[in-house]
Scaffold this active site. Structure first.
Site, mmCIF file in Angstrom:
data_model
loop_
_atom_site.group_PDB
_atom_site.id
_atom_site.type_symbol
_atom_site.label_atom_id
_atom_site.label_comp_id
_atom_site.label_asym_id
_atom_site.label_seq_id
_atom_site.Cartn_x
_atom_site.Cartn_y
_atom_site.Cartn_z
ATOM 1 N N ARG A 47 4.588 15.356 30.397
ATOM 2 C CA ARG A 47 5.514 14.347 29.885
ATOM 3 C C ARG A 47 5.471 14.243 28.365
ATOM 4 O O ARG A 47 6.432 13.789 27.747
ATOM 5 C CB ARG A 47 5.276 13.001 30.568
ATOM 6 N N GLU A 50 -12.387 10.034 33.725
ATOM 7 C CA GLU A 50 -13.092 9.020 34.495
ATOM 8 C C GLU A 50 -13.252 9.434 35.956
ATOM 9 O O GLU A 50 -14.122 8.949 36.658
ATOM 10 C CB GLU A 50 -12.383 7.658 34.386
#
Length: 171
Positions: A58, A95
């Site tokens: 994107r 993460e």
């Protein structure tokens, strides 16, 4: 124009507890998209880049039209295995695991001033990795620019360049 009015929020995507900010509705609204690119241009111009860099995928949607509007070249940072030729690879922690991004070794001449763009700044891990990768090829990274920033995640704190976004969410 309020760009937030053209960004769709989708709860529990891609997993429960996550709010996904979908720019598909922004891209589909010509006037809102044109205004977004105008705002990106106003934010990026003061950094005087010679090239714009977009992060797959994107980030390409922001960087490519902006490069065209500014009369600049555009360089891609892609996920592993998507670029031909000699590449420079950077592995980084997320993460939820690890990821790899790559750039063509000859895409940016050393010392070239760049601004790197992505659609969204969350925790900052991908952008920090992109900045590190760009510096490895000798780029002078002037700034990081986003369409959306999730301010409550403090991703900008991980970045050692000026950070700007068109839209910011605080919760």
């Amino acid at each position: 124009m309020n760009i937030k009015d053209h960004i769709r929020s989708i709860p529990d995507f891609p997993k429960p507890g996550i709010m996904f900010y979908d720019i598909s509705t922004l891209l589909a609204h010509a006037e809102a998209w044109r205004d977004t690119v105008r705002q990106l241009k106003e934010a990026v111009e003061p950094h005087k880049p010679a090239l714009l860099v977009g992060i797959e995928s994107r980030g390409f949607l922001a960087a490519a039209p902006l490069a065209l509007a500014m009369g600049l070249g555009f360089v891609m940072i892609r996920k592993r295995g998507k670029l031909p030729g000699d590449i420079i690879t950077h592995n980084y922690d997320l993460e939820y695991g690890t990821d790899t991004i790559e750039i063509q070794a000859d895409a940016i001449k050393p010392g070239t001033r760049v601004v790197v763009l992505d659609d969204l700044l969350a925790t900052g891990g991908t952008m920090a990795a992109a900045i590190s990768l760009l510096r490895r090829v000798g780029a002078d990274v002037a700034a990081a620019q986003f369409i959306i920033e999730l301010g409550f995640l403090n991703g900008a704190a991980k970045l050692d360049v000026p950070v700007q976004s068109v839209v910011r969410y605080e919760s």
